[in-house]
Design an enzyme around this catalytic site. Structure first.
Site, short mmCIF file in Angstrom:
data_model
loop_
_atom_site.label_atom_id
_atom_site.label_comp_id
_atom_site.label_asym_id
_atom_site.label_seq_id
_atom_site.Cartn_x
_atom_site.Cartn_y
_atom_site.Cartn_z
N ARG A 259 39.64 39.42 8.77
CA ARG A 259 38.36 39.93 8.25
C ARG A 259 38.06 39.24 6.92
O ARG A 259 38.70 39.52 5.91
CB ARG A 259 38.47 41.45 8.04
CG ARG A 259 37.11 42.14 7.89
CD ARG A 259 37.29 43.58 7.42
NE ARG A 259 37.52 43.62 5.99
CZ ARG A 259 38.16 44.59 5.34
NH1 ARG A 259 38.68 45.61 6.01
NH2 ARG A 259 38.32 44.53 4.04
N HIS A 263 35.09 45.55 4.35
CA HIS A 263 35.11 46.43 5.54
C HIS A 263 33.68 46.76 5.95
O HIS A 263 33.28 46.59 7.10
CB HIS A 263 35.89 47.71 5.24
CG HIS A 263 35.74 48.75 6.29
ND1 HIS A 263 36.31 48.62 7.53
CD2 HIS A 263 35.06 49.92 6.30
CE1 HIS A 263 35.99 49.68 8.26
NE2 HIS A 263 35.23 50.48 7.54
N TYR A 272 41.84 45.29 -3.01
CA TYR A 272 43.15 45.40 -2.35
C TYR A 272 43.64 44.14 -1.67
O TYR A 272 44.79 44.00 -1.34
CB TYR A 272 43.14 46.57 -1.34
CG TYR A 272 41.97 46.52 -0.36
CD1 TYR A 272 41.99 45.67 0.73
CD2 TYR A 272 40.84 47.33 -0.54
CE1 TYR A 272 40.93 45.63 1.62
CE2 TYR A 272 39.77 47.28 0.34
CZ TYR A 272 39.82 46.44 1.43
OH TYR A 272 38.78 46.38 2.30
#
Ligand SMILES: Cc1ncc(C[n+]2csc(CCOP(=O)(O)OP(=O)(O)O)c2C)c(N)n1
Ligand SMILES: Cc1ncc(C[n+]2csc(CCOP(=O)(O)OP(=O)(O)O)c2C)c(N)n1
Ligand SMILES: [Mg+2]
Ligand SMILES: [Mg+2]
Lengths: 361, 326, 326, 361
Positions: A259, A263, A272
């Protein structure tokens, strides 16, 4: 001590990281039209995601989940569908849905906060499921659709469903693939292993070496595929769907990708993720590889491909216009929230509907 | 004394209790590295380590079920469900284990846990991110269901929940996570879970609400005051088990009741309040009990959300109706 | 015309509809070879084959989720949940898909399904086999919740449920599965889901109940008649969405209401009925609304079950209370 | 195509169907005291089940699940537990619970419809879980207990949990073993594959060749064992528990056996089972095999073993007496249903409790 059973998980990659093809490329990989369409559709998805995310920044879109870097998974898998198949997508399945025939502006409408986005107008999509937000619930819906096909003796139809690697931790995922196995259902489930479930890593979800092996618990065929290799994805999912359509039962496909975006627009992955891993993953993104292969194989020139890519922006803009037109010129009536609750609104609720109409005036 | 939002008060209470009691662990999807999707657990993993602020696999039944096991060992898990719309996979565990283990074992194994989750509408979030389904849990014996309506209460009630010997569902009204700031002292003082809060005294009409709807309710009360109507405003806060005593007292004083809730009307917490009043304080009532409520529909998506949410105007209309009754 | 028990009426309705409509399939744990643990599906697999009476794997979320998929294809699944205490793993599917698919797709995909399950106490079954949690489902918009109270209604209402274009939870009061027999003609005539049944007319007091508690309620009404009190007895039957019209009419006539339910009292279906009356028929009330109910406790095991279940005596006490009110 | 991962499921049988021992029998299998205790405890379980079922027929017991033919599973596994371990049983785990130290009359009380049956009085059982009726929920509780042990750095403790093969179809089973793997928890899960889930066959639950392989989806060690061979069960579960106690992580054990009784007293297996299979399964039941081995190995004489068996009836009767004493002489007070709901009964509920007391007078 003897052996009760043993299993092997195959891994399929047809274009390697350097875009070098394997010896036994499938026929379609030599078909310039097919390959150009895949290339273009992947770019369309990327362009649409980019546009949607930028619209969100200026308040013209709600939360939106992009698929940057994962275009080979949804487009590759979705390209194998026929109109007789049923798609049961997940929220990151924009590419798959468009392949099936869902209008891009419908997907924009959905994420724009308008229920009409799930009332697909394309006749080929009448039986397709809307996006499933509650994770893993869709796998059971897919198994249910496949059960209906099987019970009715329908041949030549199959169900495609998809889920993220994080979603495989939900019990309903497992229940769905298990019953697909037990009943030998015409169902293919693709795991988009994009290495993140919001901020959670695969090794935090499970101690499995692969997500494909989760299908061993369901006694079904499993395969891991390079999810940045659209040829491999299309080949593996296509064969699995064919098998399913011919009564051969279900398959679980893990597509390994990364990815490259947040998100959703509500997320900030820089909180993160590890920048180095991220940067390295960029080198491995599917469109660069596909382009190199197509040019090398003489399927298209670089200019051809750039032209295809360039077309996408305009096409996306057209979809955005339709989207805006819905929102601005044809908004849902407030009472719509009552009108699809039941076939007939309960007597007790009628006054509420009337009050909504009255107050909206 | 810090000036904090409701969500900062949540973080403050979590940190306070984790500091004080090493049995407290926070767990859930994205609560660690990411600090929670709303940042309620921001900074906690850095402070208390990965063993006490745990990023779990993506599975809500698992989060609740693990908490059952941990609580049975005397830990005090504080699981987070990312949105209340995703609590449903955990309902089996909540119903059959969380709420019942003390009773099942005749007190041998207890379930001191606080299941936190953001809830309610009004932020234009996607599908399933905006429901108010507190009634489903308020009907389950063995649970407590607590809903703070402002930063001070978030701090005091969350501390109380974490110290409670029994399982508490702690529902955080996400619409007002950052709506106002309160001066909250991080003094570890818990608020009682046993009582409603009377936020404004009055003797013309009783407005009863909880959570985010307290904002509209208090605004309505203000407008009413301008019109010379003195509303008594009650924040139920702990919707199960409910403190009816405070409510009855108010009804005896005012004789008029408007209940304000975001949830669909039928079979909601407001229904129970009305039923209790109709059973115990019927003679005190001057007017029918009015429920200003979400509609009996599925929570609409962002575009129609505004048509669903109870408004100050609807509350005022409700009050007008009960005041008109003579 | 056959003389049948409630459970035989269920079987009869299932067989009738399967015969008539090949889209109807029955599925669940042990419904096939075994004919269901209560024998509700006895003989159906022999008659209709393994493809229409399906023994599923042991997973309730799966049973509900498969039904969603099947219904979307135009089938009419009739899943059985073995006991209502085991429906909780399926709550996620029921809440997020079953109840909402029509709304989510603006009518494109519909969910014509009937989820059957035995429910309620009184047969001294093990833990989790005796609860009455209808309130949890009655609060979910998009669902219908139907509870038959005798063999004729089981037949007629189950047919209606199976023909309904929307999802119905059909709760079978297992305590009275074999309590009485009715003459029921297998004529395929459905009963309406839109109305309560007035089982006895009267003008002194309105007794409102549903399911197995109708037995105690009707017995109480008989005793009251002997004492010269004429009770109107209403079987709600479809507890969501509820027909309040019939109830309001009765309240206007009697002014006194006793609601009888097996579920815990707080936040139950009885609360909604009371709240609706307190909102719309307050002036008709002569006495406070009495709820004779299960206690706000976890359903006890067999040995204390008798102390939990509402009795004729408790109903009579409730009636005495409201009658004493002048 | 390459291989992403591969797996083997070991099968362990130490006494074969003819009671012939494998070469490498574990030491305990030569220890007469241990073996006699296992033999006796298995017979005690059988005697207790028989008694409970006959009590049910005359109305002195409620629904009861026997374990006929499966005694080697629960007794074998339970015999590996120490007091520091925690047991999280399922409803057919009578044997396991008794091994852990639960008083047999407590189990009778539970099935007799009295909550006090789960308030274990043996200090060694204070942390053990009560029977889990909702299938598969216990697996998550076990993982939670194991998490507490791990987070607190407790060494030398492990959790044993159990489930039926039918129960493995529930998502919560999978979620539990998956997190056990992801967190490397000290947990052992035993599947009692007794070939029936009430009336449903294993091949109706899943298309898996083994139930052990479900653990591959959790990335954990798995093993299939002959569940009619108590030596193999004890050896495999014992090693798995030791591994868990020493930080080695979880194991999933499938014990293959056969349910020779009805599902519970509420069931009639003759409605659905195949008599021939049933009769053949009787030949393979665990006690006969164990007896033959012990006599052949000189661990005990037939008479010794018969004497042990004979003792069981009397011991069971004593437990039944205590059970009756509770029900008849020390019944629970009606208000008990309020007294353990919360630590402090809510004010609103106090009048209900008072009413119950008043009405019970
Ligand atoms: C049942 C449920 N729990 C939690 C969420 C919130 N949520 C949305 S996406 C997500 C992460 C999903 O990760 P993955 O399955 O890997 O899919 P990806 O988003 O990476 O494609 C979470 C936790 C949800 N939508 N549904
Ligand atoms: C969640 C749930 N669903 C259904 C039931 C009803 N039920 C009790 S036992 C059983 C079959 C279990 O079979 P298996 O797991 O193989 O265990 P066994 O009884 O054979 O030991 C069923 C369906 C239940 N107890 N819990
Ligand atoms: Mg992912
Ligand atoms: Mg079994």
């Amino acid at each position: 001590m003897s052996t009760a059973a043993s299993f092997e998980i195959p891994y399929v990659q047809l274009l390697n990281e350097e875009a070098k093809p394997a010896n036994d490329l499938p026929e379609f990989a030599r078909d310039a039209e097919i390959m150009k369409k895949l290339y273009k559709d992947m770019h369309f998805l990327r362009a649409m995601d980019t546009k949607a995310i930028s619209m969100q920044r200026i308040g013209r879109m709600r939360t939106y989940p992009g698929a940057l870097g994962q275009e080979a998974v949804s487009v590759g898998a979705g390209s194998c569908l026929t109109k007789d198949d049923v798609l049961v997508p997940y929220y990151r399945g924009t590419g798959t849905m468009i392949q099936k025939g869902v209008e891009p502006h419908e997907i924009l409408l959905y994420w724009g906060g308008d229920e009409r986005g799930s009332d697909f107008k394309n006749p080929n999509c009448k039986e397709d499921f809307p996006i499933a937000v509650p994770i893993a619930t869709q796998i059971l819906h897919a198994a249910g659709v496949a059960s209906a096909m099987k019970l009715r003796g329908q041949k030549g139809r199959a169900v495609l469903t998809e889920i993220g690697e994080g979603g495989t931790s939900e019990g309903e995922f497992y229940e769905g693939i298990n019953v697909a196995g037990a009943w030998n259902l015409p169902m293919v489930c693709v795991i988009n292993n994009n290495h993140w479930a919001i901020s959670v890593r695969p090794d935090e979800q499970t101690s499995c070496e692969t997500f494909a092996q989760k299908g061993i618990a369901a006694g079904i065929e499993v395969v891991q595929v390079d999810g940045n290799d659209v040829i491999a994805v299309r080949e593996v999912v296509g064969k699995a769907l064919d098998k399913a359509r011919n009564g051969g039962g279900p398959t679980l496909v893990e597509a390994v990708t990364y990815r490259l975006c947040d998100h959703t627009t509500a997320d900030d992955a820089s909180r993160y993720h590890d920048q180095e891993t991220h940067d390295k993953a960029w080198e491995n993104e599917p469109l660069k590889r596909l382009k190199a292969y197509m040019v090398n194989a003489g399927l298209a020139t670089e200019e051809d491909l750039d032209a295809l890519q360039a077309m996408c922006k305009g096409e996306v803009d057209k979809e955005v216009e339709i989207y805006f037109d819905y929102l601005e010129n044809k908004p849902q009536k407030p009472e719509a929230m009552f009108d699809y609750l039941y076939e007939t609104l309960p007597e007790k609720t009628v006054p509420q509907r009337e009050e909504v109409i009255r107050r909206a005036k | 004394m810090a000036l904090v939002t409701l969500i900062e008060a949540v973080t403050m209470a979590l940190a306070h209790e984790m500091e004080k009691d090493t049995d407290v662990v926070v767990m859930g999807e994205d609560v660690g590295k990411n600090g929670g999707v709303f940042r309620a657990t921001e900074g906690l993993q850095k402070k208390f380590g990965e063993e006490r602020v745990i990023d779990t696999p993506l599975a809500e039944a698992m989060i609740a079920g693990l908490s059952v096991g941990m609580a049975s060992q005397g830990m005090r898990p504080v699981p987070e469900i990312q949105f209340m719309g995703f609590v449903f996979p955990a309902v089996n565990q909540i119903m059959t284990a969380v709420a019942r283990m003390r009773n099942r074992t005749r007190g041998r194994l207890t379930m001191p846990m606080t299941i936190r989750m953001p809830y309610g509408g009004g932020i234009h979030a996607p599908e399933h991110h905006s429901e108010s389904t507190e009634a489903l849990f308020a009907h389950i014996p063995g649970l407590k269901v607590v809903i703070p309506s402002n930063p001070s209460r978030a701090y005091g009630l969350l501390l109380a929940a974490m110290r409670d010997p029994d399982p508490v569902l702690f529902l955080e009204p996400k619409r007002i996570y950052r709506a106002v700031k309160h001066e909250v002292e991080d003094n570890g003082e818990a608020y009682p879970l046993e009582t409603c809060f009377v936020d404004q005294e009055g003797d013309d009409v009783t407005l009863i609400s909880w959570g985010a709807m307290m904002y509209e309710t208090l605004q309505a009360a203000e407008k009413l005051a301008a019109e010379g109507i003195n509303a008594e405003v009650i924040d139920v806060a702990t919707v199960a088990p409910m403190d009816m005593t405070t409510i009855f007292e108010s009804v005896r004083k005012t004789g008029r009741v408007v209940i304000v809730q975001e949830a669909p009307k039928a079979g909601a917490v407001g229904s129970e309040i009305a039923a209790e009043i109709a059973e115990h304080e019927l003679l005190s009532l001057i007017a029918p009990i009015e429920r200003v409520s979400g509609w009996d529909t599925v929570m609409p998506y962002a575009k129609l959300e505004g048509q669903y949410m109870p408004t100050v105007e609807r509350i005022l209309d409700g009050v007008k109706k009960v005041m008109a009754f003579k």
